[in-house]
Design a protein around this motif. Structure first.
Motif, PDB file in Angstrom:
ATOM      1  N   TYR A 133       0.834  -1.192   0.000  1.00  0.00           N
ATOM      2  CA  TYR A 133       0.000   0.000   0.000  1.00  0.00           C
ATOM      3  C   TYR A 133       0.870   1.243   0.000  1.00  0.00           C
ATOM      4  N   GLN A 181       0.584   5.299   1.364  1.00  0.00           N
ATOM      5  CA  GLN A 181      -0.181   6.248   2.169  1.00  0.00           C
ATOM      6  C   GLN A 181       0.495   7.606   2.050  1.00  0.00           C
ATOM      7  N   GLN A 194      -3.190  11.147   4.288  1.00  0.00           N
ATOM      8  CA  GLN A 194      -4.223  10.516   3.476  1.00  0.00           C
ATOM      9  C   GLN A 194      -4.508   9.088   3.914  1.00  0.00           C
ATOM     10  N   LEU A 251      -5.127   4.877   2.845  1.00  0.00           N
ATOM     11  CA  LEU A 251      -4.272   3.867   2.245  1.00  0.00           C
ATOM     12  C   LEU A 251      -4.793   3.502   0.854  1.00  0.00           C
ATOM     13  N   LEU A 276       3.535   0.643   2.885  1.00  0.00           N
ATOM     14  CA  LEU A 276       3.174  -0.373   3.874  1.00  0.00           C
ATOM     15  C   LEU A 276       2.957  -1.723   3.203  1.00  0.00           C
ATOM     16  N   GLY A 313       2.514  -4.011   8.336  1.00  0.00           N
ATOM     17  CA  GLY A 313       3.831  -3.732   8.851  1.00  0.00           C
ATOM     18  C   GLY A 313       3.909  -2.306   9.359  1.00  0.00           C
ATOM     19  N   PRO A 314       5.053  -1.906   9.912  1.00  0.00           N
ATOM     20  CA  PRO A 314       5.198  -0.568  10.500  1.00  0.00           C
ATOM     21  C   PRO A 314       5.336   0.542   9.468  1.00  0.00           C
ATOM     22  N   ARG A 317       8.903   5.148   5.619  1.00  0.00           N
ATOM     23  CA  ARG A 317       8.658   6.565   5.337  1.00  0.00           C
ATOM     24  C   ARG A 317       9.698   7.080   4.367  1.00  0.00           C
TER      25      ARG A 317
END
Lengths: 113, 118
Positions: B35, B37, B41, B43, B92, B110-111, B114
């Motif tokens: 995904y 993000q 916003q 996902l 993600l 998952g975390p 970034r």
């Protein structure tokens, strides 16, 4: 795919009050509705979900209700605490299946101590 | 549930370069997803990572820009190619597990990674 609308986009409540977030979906065949909590800097965490064969599900301070006729479902958080502050996302599956979901636009919840 | 890790957790990259993000799961899973993000916003599904075959991309996402590998049932990579500032997002991975009822599948994330593109 599914069309999911989520309201409100932001919500501020006093600690101890209740918070309610609502979502509507478009596909009447959808039958699985998860809710996710995303804290700052983290991935979304599944906090509760509901299947279409029940109208309500509770887990301690959180509950989800489902109205299949009206095609909407809601997240209820009671006795809110500062650690409930996060962004909450609802989701619904594509075309009645479960392997893909469409996410709502998110609700930023702020619990004021 | 499943324990999902991603590497790197964050990165700052230059325009025109590529970044490969890794996703590792602590158990074998059938379905893995990637995904995007964007800041503030929701996902958006990029693709489904298929083990042993090409990924299935959603509308607006193409293999040349987001090549995906899935060599086994516990690992996948997503590459963001020829990056531009518009690619700055959180990426993600998620996995799908069979729910308690056996008929409804739950997704776990998952975390995130970034990514900032300068």
């Amino acid at each position: 795919g599914e069309n999911v609308e989520q309201h409100p986009s932001t919500l501020s409540v006093q600690e101890g009050d209740s918070a309610v977030i609502k979502c509507t979906y478009s596909d009447s065949a959808s039958n699985y509705f998860p809710w996710y909590k995303q804290e700052l800097g983290k991935g979304p965490q599944l906090i509760i979900d509901i299947r279409s064969n029940v109208g309500e599900k509770k887990d301690q301070r959180i509950a989800v209700t489902l109205n299949k006729t009206a095609k909407h479902f809601s997240l209820h958080i009671t006795e809110t605490q500062p650690e409930d502050s996060a962004v909450y996302f609802c989701a619904a599956p594509w075309s009645g299946g479960y392997q893909k979901v469409t996410f709502g636009t998110g609700t930023k919840l702020q619990v004021i101590p | 549930s499943a324990v999902i890790s991603q590497k790197p957790s964050r990165d700052i990259c230059q325009r025109g370069t590529s970044l490969t993000i890794q996703c590792q799961v602590d158990s074998q899973v059938t379905m893995m997803f990637w995904y995007r993000q964007q800041p503030g916003q929701s996902l958006t599904l990029i693709a489904t990572a298929n083990q042993g075959s090409e990924a299935t991309y959603e509308s607006g996402f193409v293999i040349d820009k987001f090549p995906i590998s899935r060599p086994n049932l516990t690992f996948s990579t997503l590459t963001v190619s020829n990056m531009s500032p518009e690619d700055s997002s959180i990426y993600l991975c998620s996995v799908e597990l069979i729910g308690d009822s056996g008929a409804y599948n739950e997704q776990f994330f998952g975390p995130g990674t970034r990514l900032t593109v300068l």
